[in-house]
Design an enzyme around this catalytic site. Structure first.
Site, PDB file in Angstrom:
ATOM      1  N   HIS A  17     -31.110 -17.487 -55.176  1.00  0.00           N
ATOM      2  CA  HIS A  17     -31.069 -16.169 -55.817  1.00  0.00           C
ATOM      3  C   HIS A  17     -31.878 -15.151 -54.997  1.00  0.00           C
ATOM      4  CE1 HIS A  17     -30.723 -18.585 -59.808  1.00  0.00           C
ATOM      5  NE2 HIS A  17     -29.539 -18.107 -59.547  1.00  0.00           N
ATOM      6  N   LYS A  41     -26.073 -19.387 -74.787  1.00  0.00           N
ATOM      7  CA  LYS A  41     -26.499 -20.267 -73.698  1.00  0.00           C
ATOM      8  C   LYS A  41     -27.985 -20.553 -73.848  1.00  0.00           C
ATOM      9  CE  LYS A  41     -25.842 -20.577 -68.679  1.00  0.00           C
ATOM     10  NZ  LYS A  41     -25.477 -19.804 -67.486  1.00  0.00           N
ATOM     11  N   SER A 128     -29.959 -23.447 -60.399  1.00  0.00           N
ATOM     12  CA  SER A 128     -31.067 -23.533 -61.355  1.00  0.00           C
ATOM     13  C   SER A 128     -31.040 -24.884 -62.073  1.00  0.00           C
ATOM     14  CB  SER A 128     -30.962 -22.418 -62.394  1.00  0.00           C
ATOM     15  OG  SER A 128     -31.111 -21.176 -61.775  1.00  0.00           O
TER      16      SER A 128
HETATM   17  P1  ADP Z   1     -27.081 -20.927 -61.601  1.00  0.00           P
HETATM   18  O1  ADP Z   1     -25.608 -21.124 -61.347  1.00  0.00           O
HETATM   19  O2  ADP Z   1     -27.946 -21.451 -60.509  1.00  0.00           O
HETATM   20  O3  ADP Z   1     -27.513 -21.317 -62.974  1.00  0.00           O
HETATM   21  P2  ADP Z   1     -27.084 -18.101 -62.358  1.00  0.00           P
HETATM   22  O4  ADP Z   1     -26.120 -18.183 -63.461  1.00  0.00           O
HETATM   23  O5  ADP Z   1     -28.436 -17.598 -62.681  1.00  0.00           O
HETATM   24  O6  ADP Z   1     -27.321 -19.399 -61.501  1.00  0.00           O
HETATM   25  O7  ADP Z   1     -26.450 -17.266 -61.154  1.00  0.00           O
HETATM   26  C1  ADP Z   1     -26.577 -15.915 -60.937  1.00  0.00           C
HETATM   27  C2  ADP Z   1     -25.822 -15.550 -59.671  1.00  0.00           C
HETATM   28  O8  ADP Z   1     -26.464 -16.123 -58.545  1.00  0.00           O
HETATM   29  C3  ADP Z   1     -24.379 -16.051 -59.604  1.00  0.00           C
HETATM   30  O9  ADP Z   1     -23.607 -15.066 -58.955  1.00  0.00           O
HETATM   31  C4  ADP Z   1     -24.485 -17.290 -58.763  1.00  0.00           C
HETATM   32  O10 ADP Z   1     -23.269 -17.573 -58.109  1.00  0.00           O
HETATM   33  C5  ADP Z   1     -25.549 -16.873 -57.789  1.00  0.00           C
HETATM   34  N1  ADP Z   1     -26.240 -18.023 -57.200  1.00  0.00           N
HETATM   35  C6  ADP Z   1     -26.826 -19.040 -57.828  1.00  0.00           C
HETATM   36  N2  ADP Z   1     -27.379 -19.905 -56.959  1.00  0.00           N
HETATM   37  C7  ADP Z   1     -27.112 -19.419 -55.727  1.00  0.00           C
HETATM   38  C8  ADP Z   1     -27.376 -19.885 -54.391  1.00  0.00           C
HETATM   39  N3  ADP Z   1     -28.023 -21.020 -54.167  1.00  0.00           N
HETATM   40  N4  ADP Z   1     -26.950 -19.115 -53.359  1.00  0.00           N
HETATM   41  C9  ADP Z   1     -26.270 -17.967 -53.602  1.00  0.00           C
HETATM   42  N5  ADP Z   1     -25.974 -17.501 -54.821  1.00  0.00           N
HETATM   43  C10 ADP Z   1     -26.379 -18.203 -55.874  1.00  0.00           C
END
Ligand code: ADP
Length: 159
Positions: A17, A41, A128
Site C-alpha cells: 500500500h 466487513k 493485509s
Molecule cells: P488487501 O487486499 O491487502 O486487504 P485493501 O483492500 O486494503 O488490501 O486494498 C486497497 C488497495 O490496495 C487495492 O486497490 C489493492 O489492490 C491495493 N493493494 C493491496 N496490496 C497491494 C500490494 N501489495 N501492492 C499493490 N497494491 C496493493
C-alpha cells in the site's frame, strides 16, 4: 489541483500500500487515502487504528491526507472534489473484482476515472490478510509493513 483518492480497508496498511501511496503522491498534487468503514466487513484493527497507522507512515509526505469514509466511494470522491480513484493491481486474481468495481463506479459517476497502478514485483505477494495471518501465528512481519508501525501491529496480532 489534481486530487486522487486511494481507497481500501488497510487492515493494516502494508509496504505494498505504502508503495502505491508514494508513487501516487509523485503524480498528483494531493492524495487522500480513504479508509473504508464498511460495517459488513469485519476488520481486526478499528477504523481509528487503521487511519492512525497510515498517518504515521505518511507523516513525511506533505501532499498525503488520510480520512475514513462510509457509504458510496463515488460520493466521497465528489465530496473531496477529486475525480480520480487510484487502485493497486497485484495479480490476475485482483483483476476481475477491480474491473467490476471500476465499471460500477463509472456507471454511477461517469466523470470519475479509476486508474490502476501495477504493484512493484517485490510486493506482488503481499496482502493485509497475509500480514494478519503470519502475525497471528507469531511469524516475522518485519519486511511486510512499514518499520514505524511494526511494533504496534505485532503487539495487537501476537497470540
Ligand atoms: P488487501 O487486499 O491487502 O486487504 P485493501 O483492500 O486494503 O488490501 O486494498 C486497497 C488497495 O490496495 C487495492 O486497490 C489493492 O489492490 C491495493 N493493494 C493491496 N496490496 C497491494 C500490494 N501489495 N501492492 C499493490 N497494491 C496493493
Amino acid at each position: 489541483m489534481k486530487i486522487c483518492i486511494y481507497p481500501g480497508s488497510f487492515d493494516p496498511v502494508t509496504n505494498g500500500h505504502y508503495d502505491i501511496i508514494k508513487r501516487s503522491a509523485q503524480l498528483f498534487d494531493k492524495v487522500i487515502v480513504a479508509v473504508g468503514q464498511n460495517s459488513s466487513k469485519k476488520t481486526v484493527f478499528s477504523t481509528e487504528e487503521r487511519v492512525q497507522f497510515i498517518k504515521k507512515v505518511t507523516e513525511h509526505l506533505p501532499n498525503v491526507e488520510v480520512e475514513s469514509f462510509s457509504g458510496l466511494l463515488v460520493d466521497f470522491v465528489k465530496e473531496k472534489r477529486a475525480n480520480v480513484i487510484v487502485k493497486g493491481l497485484r495479480a490476475v486474481s485482483d483483476f476481475e473484482y477491480e474491473f467490476q468495481m471500476a465499471s460500477m463506479n463509472h456507471k454511477l459517476a461517469p466523470n470519475i476515472e479509476t486508474i490502476f497502478m501495477m504493484t512493484s514485483i517485490k510486493y506482488s505477494y503481499l496482502s493485509s490478510s497475509i500480514v494478519r495471518e503470519v502475525g497471528r501465528l507469531g511469524g516475522c512481519i518485519q519486511s511486510l509493513v512499514p518499520e514505524v508501525i511494526l511494533e504496534d501491529i505485532q503487539e495487537k496480532l501476537r497470540p
